[in-house]
Scaffold this motif. Structure first.
Motif, mmCIF file in Angstrom:
data_model
loop_
_atom_site.group_PDB
_atom_site.id
_atom_site.type_symbol
_atom_site.label_atom_id
_atom_site.label_comp_id
_atom_site.label_asym_id
_atom_site.label_seq_id
_atom_site.Cartn_x
_atom_site.Cartn_y
_atom_site.Cartn_z
ATOM 1 N N UNK A 116 0.761 -0.984 -0.044
ATOM 2 C CA UNK A 116 0.014 -0.105 -0.053
ATOM 3 C C UNK A 116 1.105 1.199 0.046
ATOM 4 N N UNK A 117 1.045 1.869 -1.159
ATOM 5 C CA UNK A 117 2.052 2.923 -1.618
ATOM 6 C C UNK A 117 1.777 4.161 -0.370
ATOM 7 N N UNK A 118 0.561 4.449 -0.278
ATOM 8 C CA UNK A 118 0.027 5.702 0.473
ATOM 9 C C UNK A 118 0.123 5.610 1.915
ATOM 10 N N UNK A 119 0.298 4.394 2.335
ATOM 11 C CA UNK A 119 0.156 4.281 3.763
ATOM 12 C C UNK A 119 1.264 3.980 4.580
ATOM 13 N N UNK A 120 1.687 4.984 5.617
ATOM 14 C CA UNK A 120 2.978 4.976 6.189
ATOM 15 C C UNK A 120 2.758 4.019 7.695
ATOM 16 N N UNK A 149 -3.393 14.721 6.258
ATOM 17 C CA UNK A 149 -2.062 15.557 5.658
ATOM 18 C C UNK A 149 -1.901 14.801 4.226
ATOM 19 N N UNK A 150 -2.133 13.438 4.133
ATOM 20 C CA UNK A 150 -1.595 12.926 2.963
ATOM 21 C C UNK A 150 -2.422 13.313 1.873
ATOM 22 N N UNK A 151 -1.604 13.196 0.480
ATOM 23 C CA UNK A 151 -2.410 13.288 -0.657
ATOM 24 C C UNK A 151 -3.220 11.899 -0.863
ATOM 25 N N UNK A 152 -3.923 12.109 -1.793
ATOM 26 C CA UNK A 152 -4.834 10.862 -2.159
ATOM 27 C C UNK A 152 -4.107 9.849 -2.530
ATOM 28 N N UNK A 153 -4.370 8.550 -2.516
ATOM 29 C CA UNK A 153 -3.578 7.236 -2.821
ATOM 30 C C UNK A 153 -3.179 7.315 -4.219
ATOM 31 N N UNK A 154 -4.305 7.706 -5.154
ATOM 32 C CA UNK A 154 -3.976 7.869 -6.628
ATOM 33 C C UNK A 154 -4.290 8.995 -7.235
ATOM 34 N N UNK A 155 -3.382 9.693 -7.737
ATOM 35 C CA UNK A 155 -3.697 11.009 -8.684
ATOM 36 C C UNK A 155 -3.366 10.689 -9.839
ATOM 37 N N UNK A 156 -4.285 10.198 -10.778
ATOM 38 C CA UNK A 156 -3.762 9.670 -12.239
ATOM 39 C C UNK A 156 -4.250 10.829 -13.213
ATOM 40 N N UNK A 157 -3.561 10.729 -14.400
ATOM 41 C CA UNK A 157 -3.773 11.514 -15.588
ATOM 42 C C UNK A 157 -4.027 10.790 -16.792
ATOM 43 N N UNK A 158 -4.699 11.143 -17.548
ATOM 44 C CA UNK A 158 -4.777 10.557 -18.849
ATOM 45 C C UNK A 158 -5.055 11.704 -20.079
ATOM 46 N N UNK A 159 -4.889 11.608 -21.196
ATOM 47 C CA UNK A 159 -5.420 12.178 -22.468
ATOM 48 C C UNK A 159 -6.820 11.650 -22.790
ATOM 49 N N UNK A 160 -7.753 12.407 -22.788
ATOM 50 C CA UNK A 160 -9.211 11.918 -23.044
ATOM 51 C C UNK A 160 -9.686 12.921 -23.999
ATOM 52 N N UNK A 161 -9.760 12.529 -25.369
ATOM 53 C CA UNK A 161 -10.466 13.243 -26.373
ATOM 54 C C UNK A 161 -9.515 14.612 -26.577
#
Length: 493
Positions: A3-7, A97-109
């Motif tokens: 779990x990458x976002x959990x300390x 204080x932690x950022x969300x576990x996943x902040x993901x990007x993509x090109x859509x249209x």
């Protein structure tokens, strides 16, 4: 899958401390935490259930092609419009204080988009339950109980349905420890599509399961009413004209009388001298003809003649034909007045059966509907941006789209981000819990990448959506065919 976002903090004898929620469990090797969602595998904290990614390729019968970026990601966006990373199985933002576990990007249209993915911990959460039935479930404001503990209350009934409000912060945290635990368990079962038995003070016992017919006092409901008694008169008056002299449609709320109703007047139906018990409203509409119950039309009667007073001898006549029917067509009877103007039950004429069947045909199947309702609070929003109010404004301005496991939600107007979602549209077992107690529900925020930067998002945590599929415990599934694609260009509903 780490779990990458959990300390985590290593304790003695190889326990791991999980900080995914306020309980802060110490988890022994080979065991799970109190929520059954995190486990200690060989000294590594993992999620037990897989992370769900929706993929439109699967819905179209195709195969998913593994993503291979051929080395470290160089920061450029890649096409990812066919995959949507849900928050089911993603992990939480706790501590705040932690950022969300996943902040993901993509090109859509041709547009650079970002989706912020997290499982929210909701103490301010509950379920609004719609039960399609005319049966009397219980007085408004009566407590709804599970295992003897109050978990909600009966609220206002709507057109052919009874409504329950379950959960909420007062039941989860404001009562006894047992009340909070039972409330959380009941909500979790309902939101994950399981059947839950409820008991209503002064009313019925029922079994509720989202998308299934309700079971009231042991009897499964088949259909909801076509409408109130007055509406039924309006819909079917023409089909009764010439075949019967009078029709009474029995209904707990508004009982209809054909000869007095405007529909009957326009058809030229003769006054019959019928006299009804109850409170007369506008012509042909009567309130309170009987008490609520499990009988005809949601009343407590088994003999429909009990709601009639003697006919007016100045207007009625021997041989008058009378049909009494409920709003579902479940109950019906045909009567003819004798020489003393007393109704005598007689076999229903063949030409009247189609109208009773038509009432049944127009009754939709009875179902139980469960809407999860929650408020996205400050700590959850902090996982999206360092200035949480900007996210709220972006949602209200329809720049940011909110989804729950990829399912569309309704965002209430007014302050905060209070949303509702149909649980049958969320991926299977998409809801969890933490024993604080609180529900854990997936929530995603999707918006243009430029807008995300403008609202102060955690830009240094953005990564390509396709990289998520490389993780060990990712489950790709086809989206539901009847819901809009979360990445499609459309306005926030």
């Amino acid at each position: 899958m780490a779990e990458e976002s959990t300390i985590t903090a290593r304790a003695e004898d190889d326990k791991i401390r999980c900080d995914a929620c306020p309980v802060m469990c110490y988890i022994r090797p080979g065991l799970t935490g109190a929520c059954d969602r995190y486990a200690n595998r060989d000294g590594e904290l993992i999620r037990v259930d897989p992370h769900i990614v929706l993929d439109r390729t699967l819905a179209q019968g195709g195969k998913v092609v593994p993503f291979d970026r051929g080395g470290d990601w160089d920061g450029r966006l890649v096409s990812g419009g066919e995959s949507f990373v849900t928050a089911v199985g993603s992990g939480t933002t706790y501590p705040d204080y932690k950022p969300a576990p996943f902040i993901v990007s993509a090109e859509v249209d041709g547009v650079d988009m970002v989706t912020v993915v997290t499982e929210g911990i909701f103490s301010y959460a509950g379920a609004k339950v719609k039960i399609d039935t005319d049966r009397f479930l219980g007085p408004e404001q009566s407590a709804v109980r599970v295992d003897g503990e109050a978990v909600g209350h009966v609220t206002t009934s709507e057109y052919g349905s009874q409504m329950l409000s379950l959960g909420g912060v007062h039941h989860l945290t404001g009562g006894s420890k047992k009340e909070g635990r039972v409330t959380c368990e009941a909500l979790l079962e309902l939101c994950n599509g399981k059947a839950v038995e409820l008991a209503i003070d002064g009313g019925a016992t029922l079994v509720v399961q989202a998308g299934r017919p309700p079971i009231v006092n042991g009897a499964e409901e088949a259909r909801m009413r076509v409408g109130c008694g007055s509406a039924t008169i309006g819909m079917f008056a023409k089909q009764w004209h010439g075949k019967v002299d009078e029709v009474v449609v029995v209904d707990d709320h508004i009982t209809g009388v054909l000869s007095e109703h405007q529909a009957g007047k326009l058809l030229g139906i003769r006054d019959t001298g019928i006299r009804m018990k109850g409170r007369r409203s506008t012509p042909g509409r009567y309130f309170q003809v009987a008490e609520p119950g499990l009988g005809w039309g949601g009343t407590n009667i088994s003999d429909p003649l009990s709601i009639l007073s003697p006919f007016d001898a100045k207007l009625a006549w021997p041989g008058l034909r009378l049909l009494l029917v409920s709003t579902t067509g479940e109950h019906y009877g045909y009567y003819v007045l004798d020489e003393h103007l007393v109704p005598v039950e007689t076999e229903v004429p063949a030409d009247l059966y189609p109208s009773v069947e038509r009432i049944r045909e127009n009754c939709e199947p009875a179902l139980s509907s469960v809407l999860f309702m929650a408020g996205a609070g400050g700590s959850l929003r902090a996982g999206v941006t360092e200035n949480p109010v900007r996210l709220t404004r972006s949602v209200k301005d329809s720049i940011t789209r909110v989804t729950c496991g990829g399912a569309p939600v309704y965002v209430w107007p007014g302050g905060g981000i209070t949303f509702m979602v149909d649980v049958t549209r969320v991926p299977e077992n998409g809801f969890g819990y933490v024993p604080t107690p609180a529900l854990v529900a997936p929530i995603e925020f999707t918006l243009p990448l430029a807008a995300y930067a403008a609202l102060g998002g955690h830009m240094d945590h953005v990564r390509p959506a396709t990289s998520v599929i490389e993780r060990e415990a990712v489950r790709e599934m086809a989206p539901f065919s009847d819901i809009p694609w979360p990445l499609a260009a459309r306005s926030q509903g």
